[in-house]
Design a protein around this motif. Structure first.
Motif, PDB file in Angstrom:
ATOM      1  N   SER A  16       0.825  -1.204   0.000  1.00 54.45           N
ATOM      2  CA  SER A  16       0.000   0.000   0.000  1.00 54.45           C
ATOM      3  C   SER A  16       0.862   1.258   0.000  1.00 54.45           C
ATOM      4  O   SER A  16       1.995   1.245   0.498  1.00 54.45           O
ATOM      5  CB  SER A  16      -0.893   0.026   1.246  1.00 54.45           C
ATOM      6  N   LEU A  17       0.304   2.311  -0.552  1.00 52.76           N
ATOM      7  CA  LEU A  17       0.894   3.639  -0.494  1.00 52.76           C
ATOM      8  C   LEU A  17      -0.226   4.651  -0.347  1.00 52.76           C
ATOM      9  O   LEU A  17      -1.349   4.408  -0.803  1.00 52.76           O
ATOM     10  CB  LEU A  17       1.692   3.971  -1.755  1.00 52.76           C
ATOM     11  N   ARG A  18       0.108   5.792   0.255  1.00 57.97           N
ATOM     12  CA  ARG A  18      -0.869   6.873   0.360  1.00 57.97           C
ATOM     13  C   ARG A  18      -0.256   8.141  -0.227  1.00 57.97           C
ATOM     14  O   ARG A  18       0.778   8.609   0.256  1.00 57.97           O
ATOM     15  CB  ARG A  18      -1.254   7.119   1.806  1.00 57.97           C
ATOM     16  N   LEU A  19      -0.886   8.656  -1.265  1.00 60.37           N
ATOM     17  CA  LEU A  19      -0.432   9.883  -1.893  1.00 60.37           C
ATOM     18  C   LEU A  19      -1.199  11.071  -1.312  1.00 60.37           C
ATOM     19  O   LEU A  19      -2.377  10.959  -0.990  1.00 60.37           O
ATOM     20  CB  LEU A  19      -0.646   9.839  -3.403  1.00 60.37           C
ATOM     21  N   SER A  20      -0.500  12.191  -1.212  1.00 61.81           N
ATOM     22  CA  SER A  20      -1.119  13.436  -0.764  1.00 61.81           C
ATOM     23  C   SER A  20      -0.804  14.528  -1.768  1.00 61.81           C
ATOM     24  O   SER A  20       0.242  14.521  -2.410  1.00 61.81           O
ATOM     25  CB  SER A  20      -0.585  13.850   0.610  1.00 61.81           C
ATOM     26  N   CYS A  21      -1.703  15.491  -1.870  1.00 64.65           N
ATOM     27  CA  CYS A  21      -1.490  16.639  -2.757  1.00 64.65           C
ATOM     28  C   CYS A  21      -2.116  17.850  -2.100  1.00 64.65           C
ATOM     29  O   CYS A  21      -3.329  17.882  -1.864  1.00 64.65           O
ATOM     30  CB  CYS A  21      -2.104  16.389  -4.120  1.00 64.65           C
ATOM     31  N   ALA A  22      -1.284  18.843  -1.816  1.00 62.37           N
ATOM     32  CA  ALA A  22      -1.750  20.058  -1.163  1.00 62.37           C
ATOM     33  C   ALA A  22      -1.684  21.230  -2.125  1.00 62.37           C
ATOM     34  O   ALA A  22      -0.654  21.453  -2.775  1.00 62.37           O
ATOM     35  CB  ALA A  22      -0.906  20.346   0.072  1.00 62.37           C
ATOM     36  N   ALA A  23      -2.760  21.985  -2.189  1.00 65.27           N
ATOM     37  CA  ALA A  23      -2.811  23.189  -3.013  1.00 65.27           C
ATOM     38  C   ALA A  23      -2.502  24.392  -2.145  1.00 65.27           C
ATOM     39  O   ALA A  23      -2.956  24.488  -1.001  1.00 65.27           O
ATOM     40  CB  ALA A  23      -4.189  23.345  -3.640  1.00 65.27           C
ATOM     41  N   SER A  24      -1.710  25.319  -2.690  1.00 67.93           N
ATOM     42  CA  SER A  24      -1.367  26.523  -1.950  1.00 67.93           C
ATOM     43  C   SER A  24      -1.321  27.717  -2.899  1.00 67.93           C
ATOM     44  O   SER A  24      -1.197  27.556  -4.109  1.00 67.93           O
ATOM     45  CB  SER A  24      -0.016  26.361  -1.239  1.00 67.93           C
ATOM     46  N   GLY A  25      -1.389  28.910  -2.317  1.00 67.54           N
ATOM     47  CA  GLY A  25      -1.393  30.125  -3.121  1.00 67.54           C
ATOM     48  C   GLY A  25      -2.677  30.896  -2.891  1.00 67.54           C
ATOM     49  O   GLY A  25      -3.360  30.718  -1.887  1.00 67.54           O
ATOM     50  N   THR A  26      -2.996  31.762  -3.839  1.00 67.08           N
ATOM     51  CA  THR A  26      -4.215  32.566  -3.739  1.00 67.08           C
ATOM     52  C   THR A  26      -5.395  31.724  -4.222  1.00 67.08           C
ATOM     53  O   THR A  26      -5.599  31.563  -5.419  1.00 67.08           O
ATOM     54  CB  THR A  26      -4.089  33.845  -4.578  1.00 67.08           C
ATOM     55  N   ILE A  27      -6.133  31.177  -3.276  1.00 68.69           N
ATOM     56  CA  ILE A  27      -7.225  30.251  -3.580  1.00 68.69           C
ATOM     57  C   ILE A  27      -8.524  30.796  -3.003  1.00 68.69           C
ATOM     58  O   ILE A  27      -8.603  31.043  -1.797  1.00 68.69           O
ATOM     59  CB  ILE A  27      -6.937  28.852  -3.011  1.00 68.69           C
ATOM     60  N   ILE A  28      -9.517  30.981  -3.882  1.00 65.04           N
ATOM     61  CA  ILE A  28     -10.847  31.369  -3.419  1.00 65.04           C
ATOM     62  C   ILE A  28     -11.642  30.112  -3.075  1.00 65.04           C
ATOM     63  O   ILE A  28     -12.289  30.044  -2.036  1.00 65.04           O
ATOM     64  CB  ILE A  28     -11.577  32.204  -4.477  1.00 65.04           C
ATOM     65  N   SER A  29     -11.610  29.153  -3.978  1.00 65.34           N
ATOM     66  CA  SER A  29     -12.312  27.896  -3.741  1.00 65.34           C
ATOM     67  C   SER A  29     -11.690  26.808  -4.604  1.00 65.34           C
ATOM     68  O   SER A  29     -11.088  27.099  -5.639  1.00 65.34           O
ATOM     69  CB  SER A  29     -13.805  28.024  -4.067  1.00 65.34           C
ATOM     70  N   VAL A  30     -11.816  25.572  -4.142  1.00 66.78           N
ATOM     71  CA  VAL A  30     -11.324  24.415  -4.881  1.00 66.78           C
ATOM     72  C   VAL A  30     -12.518  23.563  -5.260  1.00 66.78           C
ATOM     73  O   VAL A  30     -13.265  23.117  -4.378  1.00 66.78           O
ATOM     74  CB  VAL A  30     -10.326  23.588  -4.054  1.00 66.78           C
ATOM     75  N   ASP A  31     -12.695  23.332  -6.546  1.00 68.76           N
ATOM     76  CA  ASP A  31     -13.820  22.523  -7.002  1.00 68.76           C
ATOM     77  C   ASP A  31     -13.350  21.078  -7.070  1.00 68.76           C
ATOM     78  O   ASP A  31     -12.945  20.510  -6.068  1.00 68.76           O
ATOM     79  CB  ASP A  31     -14.323  23.044  -8.342  1.00 68.76           C
ATOM     80  N   ALA A  32     -13.405  20.462  -8.229  1.00 67.32           N
ATOM     81  CA  ALA A  32     -13.024  19.061  -8.349  1.00 67.32           C
ATOM     82  C   ALA A  32     -11.512  18.884  -8.157  1.00 67.32           C
ATOM     83  O   ALA A  32     -10.716  19.734  -8.549  1.00 67.32           O
ATOM     84  CB  ALA A  32     -13.422  18.516  -9.710  1.00 67.32           C
ATOM     85  N   MET A  33     -11.153  17.784  -7.543  1.00 68.67           N
ATOM     86  CA  MET A  33      -9.748  17.379  -7.401  1.00 68.67           C
ATOM     87  C   MET A  33      -9.627  15.940  -7.878  1.00 68.67           C
ATOM     88  O   MET A  33     -10.594  15.175  -7.792  1.00 68.67           O
ATOM     89  CB  MET A  33      -9.273  17.498  -5.952  1.00 68.67           C
ATOM     90  N   GLY A  34      -8.465  15.586  -8.360  1.00 69.75           N
ATOM     91  CA  GLY A  34      -8.324  14.225  -8.860  1.00 69.75           C
ATOM     92  C   GLY A  34      -6.892  13.791  -9.003  1.00 69.75           C
ATOM     93  O   GLY A  34      -5.952  14.585  -8.829  1.00 69.75           O
ATOM     94  N   TRP A  35      -6.731  12.519  -9.296  1.00 69.71           N
ATOM     95  CA  TRP A  35      -5.432  11.916  -9.545  1.00 69.71           C
ATOM     96  C   TRP A  35      -5.440  11.286 -10.927  1.00 69.71           C
ATOM     97  O   TRP A  35      -6.389  10.587 -11.301  1.00 69.71           O
ATOM     98  CB  TRP A  35      -5.118  10.849  -8.502  1.00 69.71           C
ATOM     99  N   TYR A  36      -4.375  11.532 -11.665  1.00 70.18           N
ATOM    100  CA  TYR A  36      -4.131  10.923 -12.961  1.00 70.18           C
ATOM    101  C   TYR A  36      -2.806  10.184 -12.878  1.00 70.18           C
ATOM    102  O   TYR A  36      -2.001  10.427 -11.983  1.00 70.18           O
ATOM    103  CB  TYR A  36      -4.060  11.991 -14.053  1.00 70.18           C
ATOM    104  N   ARG A  37      -2.572   9.292 -13.829  1.00 69.86           N
ATOM    105  CA  ARG A  37      -1.284   8.621 -13.898  1.00 69.86           C
ATOM    106  C   ARG A  37      -0.859   8.426 -15.345  1.00 69.86           C
ATOM    107  O   ARG A  37      -1.694   8.360 -16.248  1.00 69.86           O
ATOM    108  CB  ARG A  37      -1.318   7.282 -13.162  1.00 69.86           C
TER     109      ARG A  37
END
Length: 121
Positions: A16-37
């Motif tokens: 098993s592995l657990r991936l994380s992804c954090a968004a930073s910067g000037t953000i008003i709102s975050v809609d859809a998020m996803g993972w691609y490979r």
């Protein structure tokens, strides 16, 4: 806006592995998020997606093994990957649709630089 992935690595088949992804910067709102490979010699493909509200979506090849989740307070998306197979080996990219300004509305798709996941047989 930056998306920074972490958690990739080398694991044996069945692990098993657990991936994380954090968004930073000037953000008003975050809609859809996803993972691609993207595996060598192949096109980038959707692995899993999670909207700001509503049901998740998975590629058939990962259903029942991978789980996507998000922490809206931290603008972070996770991908828990269990029962990994050698065919899961790829660079995994985080994607998010983010609004950076409210008036006028400015929004767009952002990508991380990717994190390598290697599954040995």
């Amino acid at each position: 806006v930056q998306l920074v992935e972490s958690g990739g690595g080398l694991v044996q088949a069945g692990g098993s592995l657990r991936l994380s992804c954090a968004a930073s910067g000037t953000i008003i709102s975050v809609d859809a998020m996803g993972w691609y490979r993207q595996a060598p010699g192949k096109q980038r493909e959707l692995v899993a997606a999670i909207p700001s509200g509503g049901s998740t979506n998975y590629a058939d090849s990962v259903k029942g093994r991978f789980t996507i989740s998000r922490d809206n307070a931290k603008s972070t998306v996770y991908l828990q990957m269990n029962s990994l197979k050698p065919e899961d080996t790829a660079v995994y990219y985080c994607n998010a649709h983010i609004a950076t300004m409210a008036r006028p509305l400015v929004h767009g798709d952002y990508w991380g630089l990717g994190t390598q996941v290697t599954v040995s047989s």
